[in-house]
Design a protein around this motif. Structure first.
Motif, short mmCIF file in Angstrom:
data_model
loop_
_atom_site.label_atom_id
_atom_site.label_comp_id
_atom_site.label_asym_id
_atom_site.label_seq_id
_atom_site.Cartn_x
_atom_site.Cartn_y
_atom_site.Cartn_z
N VAL A 205 1.01 -1.44 -0.04
CA VAL A 205 0.04 0.12 -0.02
C VAL A 205 0.86 1.21 0.20
CG1 VAL A 205 -2.00 -1.07 1.00
CG2 VAL A 205 -0.27 -0.25 2.69
N ASN A 206 2.08 1.17 -0.37
CA ASN A 206 3.14 2.13 -0.13
C ASN A 206 2.87 2.99 -1.71
OD1 ASN A 206 5.33 3.82 -0.12
ND2 ASN A 206 6.61 2.30 0.56
N LYS A 207 2.62 4.51 -1.34
CA LYS A 207 2.28 5.30 -2.42
C LYS A 207 3.48 6.08 -2.69
CE LYS A 207 -2.91 5.45 -1.59
NZ LYS A 207 -3.89 6.06 -1.26
N ASP A 208 4.54 5.87 -2.11
CA ASP A 208 5.92 6.68 -2.41
C ASP A 208 6.43 6.20 -3.59
OD1 ASP A 208 5.90 7.99 0.07
OD2 ASP A 208 6.88 6.47 1.15
N LYS A 209 7.25 7.27 -4.23
CA LYS A 209 7.89 6.96 -5.45
C LYS A 209 8.59 5.70 -5.49
CE LYS A 209 7.71 11.83 -7.51
NZ LYS A 209 8.38 12.78 -7.86
N GLY A 210 8.85 5.37 -6.59
CA GLY A 210 9.51 3.80 -6.70
C GLY A 210 10.93 3.66 -5.90
N ALA A 211 11.76 4.70 -6.11
CA ALA A 211 13.15 4.57 -5.36
C ALA A 211 12.95 4.72 -3.95
CB ALA A 211 14.02 5.96 -5.93
N VAL A 212 12.05 5.65 -3.37
CA VAL A 212 11.90 5.69 -2.13
C VAL A 212 11.24 4.33 -1.45
CG1 VAL A 212 10.72 7.10 -0.11
CG2 VAL A 212 11.71 8.18 -2.21
N ALA A 213 10.05 4.01 -2.12
CA ALA A 213 9.52 2.74 -1.70
C ALA A 213 10.48 1.48 -1.80
CB ALA A 213 8.16 2.46 -2.64
N LYS A 214 11.11 1.33 -2.58
CA LYS A 214 12.28 0.23 -2.82
C LYS A 214 13.30 0.40 -1.77
CE LYS A 214 13.56 -3.44 -4.97
NZ LYS A 214 14.66 -3.79 -4.13
N LYS A 215 13.73 1.61 -1.17
CA LYS A 215 14.77 1.77 -0.16
C LYS A 215 14.03 1.47 1.04
CE LYS A 215 17.73 5.21 1.66
NZ LYS A 215 18.33 6.54 1.73
N ALA A 216 12.87 1.54 1.31
CA ALA A 216 12.23 1.24 2.40
C ALA A 216 11.92 -0.20 2.59
CB ALA A 216 10.98 2.11 2.78
N CYS A 217 11.47 -0.81 1.61
CA CYS A 217 10.99 -2.09 1.68
C CYS A 217 11.40 -2.80 0.26
CB CYS A 217 9.57 -2.04 1.90
SG CYS A 217 8.87 -4.03 1.85
N ASN A 218 12.26 -3.88 0.24
CA ASN A 218 12.43 -4.59 -1.02
C ASN A 218 11.47 -5.07 -1.89
OD1 ASN A 218 15.15 -4.56 0.20
ND2 ASN A 218 15.09 -6.36 1.26
N VAL A 219 10.30 -5.41 -1.27
CA VAL A 219 9.26 -5.86 -2.15
C VAL A 219 8.06 -5.03 -2.46
CG1 VAL A 219 9.63 -8.43 -1.38
CG2 VAL A 219 8.29 -7.01 0.09
N VAL A 238 -2.62 1.79 -12.02
CA VAL A 238 -1.67 2.24 -11.24
C VAL A 238 -1.97 3.52 -10.96
CG1 VAL A 238 0.84 2.95 -11.17
CG2 VAL A 238 -0.07 0.68 -12.18
N GLU A 239 -2.15 4.08 -9.74
CA GLU A 239 -2.31 5.73 -9.26
C GLU A 239 -1.58 5.82 -7.97
OE1 GLU A 239 -6.56 5.93 -8.50
OE2 GLU A 239 -7.17 5.57 -10.46
N ASN A 240 -0.96 6.92 -8.26
CA ASN A 240 -0.03 7.43 -7.12
C ASN A 240 0.87 6.38 -6.68
OD1 ASN A 240 -1.88 9.70 -6.47
ND2 ASN A 240 -3.39 8.38 -5.06
N ASN A 241 1.61 6.03 -7.80
CA ASN A 241 2.96 5.06 -7.61
C ASN A 241 2.27 3.77 -7.20
OD1 ASN A 241 4.35 7.30 -8.59
ND2 ASN A 241 3.94 8.09 -6.28
N LEU A 242 1.26 3.41 -7.23
CA LEU A 242 0.99 1.98 -6.53
C LEU A 242 -0.35 1.54 -7.69
CD1 LEU A 242 0.71 0.18 -4.08
CD2 LEU A 242 -1.02 1.55 -3.02
N ALA A 243 0.27 0.05 -7.79
CA ALA A 243 -0.83 -0.75 -8.55
C ALA A 243 -1.84 -1.36 -7.68
CB ALA A 243 -0.06 -1.89 -9.43
N TYR A 244 -2.93 -1.59 -8.41
CA TYR A 244 -4.49 -2.23 -7.59
C TYR A 244 -5.05 -2.97 -8.60
CZ TYR A 244 -8.71 -3.08 -5.31
OH TYR A 244 -9.55 -3.74 -4.71
N ILE A 245 -5.21 -4.51 -8.13
CA ILE A 245 -5.98 -5.39 -9.05
C ILE A 245 -7.42 -5.46 -8.80
CG2 ILE A 245 -5.89 -7.83 -9.92
CD1 ILE A 245 -3.03 -7.98 -9.10
N ASP A 246 -8.18 -5.27 -9.68
CA ASP A 246 -9.64 -5.27 -9.45
C ASP A 246 -10.17 -6.66 -9.42
OD1 ASP A 246 -12.33 -5.38 -9.58
OD2 ASP A 246 -12.45 -3.75 -11.04
N TYR A 247 -10.71 -7.37 -8.47
CA TYR A 247 -10.71 -8.94 -8.38
C TYR A 247 -12.13 -9.02 -9.28
CZ TYR A 247 -13.82 -6.96 -4.44
OH TYR A 247 -14.62 -6.00 -3.44
N ASN A 248 -12.86 -8.01 -9.45
CA ASN A 248 -14.16 -8.33 -10.46
C ASN A 248 -13.68 -8.55 -11.81
OD1 ASN A 248 -16.29 -7.96 -8.36
ND2 ASN A 248 -15.87 -5.92 -8.33
#
Length: 316
Positions: A205-219, A238-248
């Motif tokens: 659920v991390n909405k930080d930019k890619g480099a910041v998010a990857k630095k905080a968590c490997n996955v 993909v919104e706000n640097n975060l992907a979401y899968i619609d289960y419908n």
């Protein structure tokens, strides 16, 4: 007549008069209650979990009786069986809703998300979230204090000491949504169980930019959009640097799982993937060596010394 007798008669007269007045007042302001409410309440599981969106089973029963259409109502604990029974009592046709289950959308284990500080306060996720961003560099992930586990009334959750994350016991989860409401970081979501309990979701659920998010968590999800481009069913946004899968919309093809560079997309209860056999060389593409090529490749024989002497003698 004594004073005591007069007092007793007076009190009796006052009591009878007050009773008569209260009776007529009660009849005047009587609130009619549909007797079907009691029948519907008896049909409900009496969990009083609030997962239906109403304050307990009594409130849910009142809403069901007053509604003209109950197709949008759902009891997460009782499921389709209870709702079909309620529909029969009220004379409504109820479509079976797809069963759902709680999903933890965070994979920030101790290994994937190293700690940067130590929290020494009240053991409450809500309090910790209001005071600071957490013990790691990711301010969006699980705080690990187990408030969701305490909110669950069905013993369907526990905290994993090794990972520091909550674990859902699928067989016990009734999808009441109590854990969803208890989590201050909104990392728990109710999703469809799917066929054979197979599910695919972005565990981040991390909405930080890619480099910041990857630095905080490997996955962490880095918003690279590879999964969005790969999905043939337009189920990923993909919104706000975060992907979401619609289960419908998701058809469980698992193509997005393969292309995710950080392994942020999880697949649950799927059989192991079959390894592709090594490609065999095609006989048509391999050209056999011919005699001509062998002759060309063969080294030329050098003239012998004796032969050169004989040629000189003949010339003489």
């Amino acid at each position: 007549m004594s004073i005591i007798a007069i007092t007793i008669l007076a009190l009796c007269a006052i009591g009878v008069t007050a009773a008569i007045i209260l009776y007529f007042v009660a009849q005047k302001f009587k609130v009619y209650e549909d007797p079907r409410i009691d029948e519907v309440e008896e049909a409900l599981p009496a969990a009083n979990c609030g997962g239906c969106g109403y304050p307990g089973c009594r409130g849910f029963a009142e809403a069901l009786v007053k509604a003209d259409d109950i197709s949008n109502f759902n009891c997460p604990v009782g499921g389709a069986a209870v709702m079909s029974h309620v529909g029969a009592l009220l004379g409504h046709e109820v479509k079976a809703a797809d069963p759902t289950v709680a999903v933890v959308r965070c994979n920030g284990t101790c290994e994937n998300r190293p700690k940067t500080n130590q929290y020494d306060g009240a053991a409450s996720c809500s309090i910790a979230a209001s005071l600071y961003s957490g013990e790691t560099g990711c301010q969006h992930g699980c705080l690990g204090l187990g408030e969701c586990v305490e909110a669950c009334n069905f013993d369907a959750m526990y905290m994993d000491e090794e990972t520091g994350l909550p674990v859902i016991i699928e067989d016990k989860c009734v999808s009441c949504g109590a854990c969803v409401k208890a989590c201050p970081n909104n990392i728990i979501e109710l999703r469809k169980k799917g066929p054979k309990s197979r599910r695919i979701f972005v565990s981040c659920v991390n909405k930080d930019k890619g480099a910041v998010a990857k630095k905080a968590c490997n996955v962490a999800c880095i918003g690279c959009r590879k999964c969005e481009k790969e999905c043939p069913f337009d189920a990923i946004t993909v919104e706000n640097n975060l992907a979401y899968i619609d289960y419908n919309k998701c058809k469980l093809c698992r193509k997005c799982v393969v292309v995710c560079p950080t392994n942020a997309i999880h697949e649950l209860n799927f059989p192991p993937r079959k390894e592709k056999p090594a490609a065999k060389p095609d006989a048509k593409t391999v050209k056999p060596a011919t005699a001509k090529t062998e002759v060309k490749d063969a080294p030329k024989a050098e003239p012998k010394a004796n032969d050169s002497k004989e040629e000189t003698s003949d010339n003489k």
